[in-house]
Design a protein around this motif. Sequence first.
Motif, PDB file in Angstrom:
ATOM      1  N   GLU A 163      -6.518  -5.206  21.121  1.00 42.72           N
ATOM      2  CA  GLU A 163      -7.334  -5.415  22.320  1.00 42.72           C
ATOM      3  C   GLU A 163      -8.748  -4.885  22.114  1.00 42.72           C
ATOM      4  OE1 GLU A 163      -3.933  -5.183  25.779  1.00 42.72           O
ATOM      5  OE2 GLU A 163      -4.558  -3.329  24.818  1.00 42.72           O
ATOM      6  N   VAL A 164      -8.864  -3.744  21.446  1.00 41.94           N
ATOM      7  CA  VAL A 164     -10.183  -3.202  21.126  1.00 41.94           C
ATOM      8  C   VAL A 164     -10.931  -4.187  20.234  1.00 41.94           C
ATOM      9  CG1 VAL A 164     -11.421  -1.358  19.916  1.00 41.94           C
ATOM     10  CG2 VAL A 164      -9.518  -0.785  21.436  1.00 41.94           C
ATOM     11  N   ALA A 165     -10.219  -4.752  19.256  1.00 41.48           N
ATOM     12  CA  ALA A 165     -10.835  -5.726  18.350  1.00 41.48           C
ATOM     13  C   ALA A 165     -11.376  -6.919  19.125  1.00 41.48           C
ATOM     14  CB  ALA A 165      -9.812  -6.191  17.308  1.00 41.48           C
ATOM     15  N   GLU A 166     -10.615  -7.384  20.118  1.00 46.12           N
ATOM     16  CA  GLU A 166     -11.063  -8.510  20.945  1.00 46.12           C
ATOM     17  C   GLU A 166     -12.340  -8.166  21.700  1.00 46.12           C
ATOM     18  OE1 GLU A 166      -9.679 -10.854  24.975  1.00 46.12           O
ATOM     19  OE2 GLU A 166      -8.117  -9.922  23.761  1.00 46.12           O
ATOM     20  N   VAL A 167     -12.365  -6.991  22.311  1.00 47.57           N
ATOM     21  CA  VAL A 167     -13.532  -6.587  23.101  1.00 47.57           C
ATOM     22  C   VAL A 167     -14.765  -6.394  22.220  1.00 47.57           C
ATOM     23  CG1 VAL A 167     -14.486  -4.734  24.539  1.00 47.57           C
ATOM     24  CG2 VAL A 167     -12.165  -5.554  24.959  1.00 47.57           C
TER      25      VAL A 167
END
Length: 196
Positions: A163-167
């Motif tokens: 999720e961090v990677a997506e953001v």
Amino acid sequence: MPDTPGPARGDGAADATMLLRRVESGDTRAADELLPLVYGELRERAAAYFRGQSKDHTLQPTALVHEAFAKLVRAPDTAWQSRAHFCSVAALAMRQVLTDHARRRAAARRGEREGVTELATPAAHATIDLLALDEALTELAALNPRHARLVELRFFGGLNNPEVAEVLGLSTSMVEKEWRKVRAWLSRALGGDGAT
């Protein structure tokens, strides 16, 4: 340390992302449907902040979520790209609310360290001093803003590495590599207790 999964998100994540896109396009009904989905997740994350706090803690999870929502409402021009993006913005709002509250509480106690506000770490087996973390994040932001944002998303947003990677628009492997580096830096900055 293995990545600790966040709250189960299942189909609700896809629903929230779809609703966020509908809200962006001006669908007012979508906003009514979105609120309960996002509110529940933020409420769950806020409750996690308060596990292990003394019962006399003056800020409660519901109040934290409401104050964070108030901050989000004052930023109506934000274009929500996904549920993870929304949660990342909410993470910043929660960090600000928690830190402001901890500072007021410390000032009321005239700087005593007794009654310090602690925050559960993503490792979920330790807590750290919220004000010390905020100071470390301010220092880290001056050195590397993306690393500071990564910590904020993990600690305050409850996001996992994908999720961090997506953001952040990075690969998951890059986030994992940076998270290892940032955890080592945080451990040194916070006194080397290994709580991160």
